[in-house]
Design a protein around this motif. Structure first.
Motif, short mmCIF file in Angstrom:
data_model
loop_
_atom_site.label_atom_id
_atom_site.label_comp_id
_atom_site.label_asym_id
_atom_site.label_seq_id
_atom_site.Cartn_x
_atom_site.Cartn_y
_atom_site.Cartn_z
N MET A 141 1.02 -1.66 -0.08
CA MET A 141 0.40 -0.33 0.31
C MET A 141 0.86 1.41 0.56
O MET A 141 1.13 2.77 -0.95
CB MET A 141 -0.92 -0.13 1.00
CG MET A 141 -1.86 -0.99 1.12
SD MET A 141 -2.94 -1.38 2.70
CE MET A 141 -4.19 0.20 2.68
N HIS A 142 2.15 0.85 0.99
CA HIS A 142 3.64 2.18 0.87
C HIS A 142 3.65 2.54 -0.66
O HIS A 142 3.65 3.97 -0.47
CB HIS A 142 4.09 2.20 1.47
CG HIS A 142 4.99 2.71 2.07
ND1 HIS A 142 4.38 4.06 3.19
CD2 HIS A 142 5.74 3.23 0.34
CE1 HIS A 142 6.08 5.19 2.43
NE2 HIS A 142 7.08 4.63 1.23
N SER A 143 3.48 2.13 -0.81
CA SER A 143 4.65 2.09 -2.99
C SER A 143 3.09 2.63 -3.89
O SER A 143 3.45 3.60 -4.99
CB SER A 143 5.14 0.48 -3.60
OG SER A 143 5.94 0.17 -2.81
N PHE A 144 2.28 1.67 -3.39
CA PHE A 144 0.83 2.37 -4.10
C PHE A 144 0.52 3.79 -4.29
O PHE A 144 0.32 4.95 -4.92
CB PHE A 144 -0.04 1.53 -4.20
CG PHE A 144 -1.29 2.24 -4.79
CD1 PHE A 144 -1.76 2.54 -6.41
CD2 PHE A 144 -2.38 3.25 -4.23
CE1 PHE A 144 -2.66 2.49 -6.95
CE2 PHE A 144 -3.38 3.59 -5.06
CZ PHE A 144 -3.66 3.55 -5.93
N ALA A 145 0.78 4.20 -2.35
CA ALA A 145 0.25 5.44 -2.49
C ALA A 145 1.52 6.56 -3.04
O ALA A 145 1.40 7.52 -3.02
CB ALA A 145 0.18 5.38 -0.95
N GLY A 158 3.63 10.60 -5.64
CA GLY A 158 4.82 11.12 -6.31
C GLY A 158 5.89 11.42 -5.32
O GLY A 158 7.01 12.31 -5.13
N GLU A 159 6.14 10.64 -4.21
CA GLU A 159 6.40 9.96 -3.91
C GLU A 159 7.79 9.39 -3.68
O GLU A 159 7.42 8.49 -4.09
CB GLU A 159 5.27 9.95 -1.46
CG GLU A 159 4.89 11.26 -1.06
CD GLU A 159 5.41 12.70 -0.88
OE1 GLU A 159 7.06 12.33 -0.01
OE2 GLU A 159 5.10 13.33 -0.83
N VAL A 179 -0.67 1.87 -12.67
CA VAL A 179 -0.20 2.41 -14.39
C VAL A 179 -0.89 3.65 -14.29
O VAL A 179 -0.19 4.44 -14.56
CB VAL A 179 -0.05 1.55 -15.41
CG1 VAL A 179 -1.31 0.94 -15.65
CG2 VAL A 179 0.61 1.96 -16.38
N GLY A 180 -2.45 3.42 -13.69
CA GLY A 180 -3.26 4.85 -14.18
C GLY A 180 -2.22 6.00 -13.46
O GLY A 180 -2.42 7.05 -13.54
N MET A 181 -1.90 6.28 -12.11
CA MET A 181 -1.40 6.99 -11.63
C MET A 181 0.00 7.52 -12.05
O MET A 181 0.01 8.53 -11.76
CB MET A 181 -1.24 7.13 -10.03
CG MET A 181 -2.64 6.72 -9.00
SD MET A 181 -3.05 7.88 -8.48
CE MET A 181 -5.27 7.47 -9.16
N LEU A 182 0.48 6.27 -12.08
CA LEU A 182 1.77 7.14 -12.52
C LEU A 182 1.55 8.09 -14.34
O LEU A 182 2.00 8.55 -14.73
CB LEU A 182 2.70 6.01 -13.21
CG LEU A 182 2.98 5.43 -12.30
CD1 LEU A 182 3.50 3.78 -12.79
CD2 LEU A 182 3.77 5.91 -11.38
N ASP A 188 0.87 13.71 -16.61
CA ASP A 188 0.37 15.30 -17.00
C ASP A 188 -0.70 14.40 -18.27
O ASP A 188 -1.37 15.07 -18.81
CB ASP A 188 0.35 16.30 -17.23
CG ASP A 188 1.30 16.92 -16.02
OD1 ASP A 188 0.59 16.75 -15.23
OD2 ASP A 188 2.78 17.64 -16.23
N ALA A 189 -0.61 13.09 -17.95
CA ALA A 189 -2.00 12.75 -19.75
C ALA A 189 -3.36 13.11 -18.30
O ALA A 189 -3.44 13.07 -17.44
CB ALA A 189 -2.20 11.36 -19.10
N THR A 190 -4.77 13.35 -19.45
CA THR A 190 -6.22 12.83 -18.72
C THR A 190 -6.18 11.19 -18.75
O THR A 190 -6.21 10.58 -19.55
CB THR A 190 -6.72 13.50 -19.47
OG1 THR A 190 -6.15 15.47 -19.86
CG2 THR A 190 -8.10 13.53 -19.13
#
Lengths: 279, 279
Positions: free
Chosen positions: B125-129, B134-135, B175-178, B183-185
């Protein structure tokens, strides 16, 4: 045609009543009141007003609050130490760090000092991932409040196209994840989105959460859509051009009286839940 | 017109070469090799093959591996204990829990026993967040591999409409978060999406990550779009109708030889990075 108003004030009252009953039951069985620690750093008048209002609401539903006030010169290390002490304190059930903190403070480090079991404002990385993965945890309060408000009106989400405008860690990103968990098809839009109008036109549900006055034009709204305005701007202006949007939307939140009251109600409900879980 | 093939095999070789050099430098300065612990529960032949392949790739770039094999009857508590021991072991730099684990095991609890600093597979969960916010942290390997592959071809993402099909915790969601961080929509589609074809038609970038053979029809692809096929299906068939999609796409990943090699390369690179950080 005019949209049905999603009355956050009324819905929040139901939630607050239920929360007050749970707080009283907790106090009766445990011998102490559920307690929220509020942490305020510096002298920003708006932040001070928000904290005062939250503590006042706590008192109304039978939640105790403990105010921690630190000077604007507080370092990250000092703030982390203060929050860590609250995380370890068995008489504190929930912790709220009023943000923004002064610019020299590492806000993320401060948030992460909040124990996940006391993160009733839903700001930690753990809480975000829990929302995204459907794991047990606390919701960020505004996203959690938005979902509860939509549910109070039995608005369907499965298979609907939801557009979230904004991608902040405590509002845009988590509300998108909560909508995705409810089987909406979720699009995140933001300042670099090429054609925001087009994205909004396709949306069955629009959540505006970016803090730009009337960014969402009424004419963009798909007829019958659900419009949630989570914008905070001076002069009680939201992120949506309200009157024009209300002409087309099926449901719309007012500003004020929409998302705002739900946010605080979720904070209080989660504080009582933290107390119950920690008992 | 035919699409440019995004050659994951070639790009992964560059990354593996750089990783081998870093592994050698680490070994020279520290006196020990970076080490990946692989944890395999049960007797699934495919899982066993994957672990064997990953350990073989480790050896090729100068990363040591330690195989932990547990019987299918292993309980959640036993698995958590085994992983916690690896998290505490200073001679282990990275931990890979091969998944899926047997159905009676709480996979999330097992993942969360991996220390964030050793989560080189990016499953906690940490890695996902961290990816979402962007941490600092490790990427889930397939999402991280996809981004590195797109970057190797200098494909622009800012302001582009990206559609991610699938919402698993280690592939679709991250992958959506990355992509959002670039700056993709970003639109998340899934099994309950009402009109997948329409969503794909609007997309400048399509990431198919759902594990349904040829779910994405070639005729849906917007001319010139970037198509990333992260599907794993029997018979080397991806989630995209490849030949037809390649007629319309500007860039497309092959299956095999696209996303797969990048995934392993990121795992190894992150293992060396974990060793460097822990030194």
């Amino acid at each position: 045609m005019s949209a049905t108003v999603l009355d956050g004030t009324a819905v929040s009252h139901s939630l607050l009543d239920a929360t007050a009953a749970r707080a009283a039951a907790f106090a009766a069985s445990s011998g102490r009141t559920p307690t929220l620690a509020t942490v305020l750093v510096g002298d920003d008048p708006a932040s001070r007003t928000y904290v005062k209002m939250k503590r006042s609401r706590c008192a109304k539903v039978g939640i105790g609050s403990r105010a921690v006030e630190l000077p604007a010169s507080t370092t990250t290390e000092q703030l982390v130490a203060a929050i860590s002490a609250l995380s370890a304190d068995p008489t504190v059930d929930g912790i709220l760090l009023q943000h923004p903190v002064p610019a020299h403070v590492d806000e993320r480090a401060a948030f992460e000092a909040i124990a996940p079991g006391k993160d009733v404002d839903g700001v930690t990385m753990h809480s975000f991932a829990a929302m995204a993965f459907g794991e047990p945890g606390f919701h960020s309060c505004t996203p959690g409040g938005i979902l509860r408000l939509l549910d109070a009106y039995d608005l369907p989400l499965t298979g609907r196209r939801a557009v979230v405008i904004g991608r902040s860690p405590i509002l845009g990103k988590p509300v998108g994840m909560l909508l995705l968990a409810r089987d909406a098809t979720v699009t995140y839009c933001h300042s670099r989105t090429a054609d925001l109008a087009e994205a909004v036109r396709e949306a069955d549900v629009v959540v505006a959460a970016v803090g730009r006055p009337e960014l969402v034009r009424g004419e963009w709204v798909k007829p019958g859509a659900v419009v949630v305005d989570a914008g905070y701007n001076p002069g009680n202006v939201g992120d949506v051009e309200h009157a024009a949007a209300a002409e087309r939307a099926g449901h719309i939140t007012p500003v004020p009286g929409g998302v705002g009251p739900m946010t605080i109600a979720v904070l209080l409900e989660q504080t009582v839940r933290a107390a119950e879980a920690g008992r």
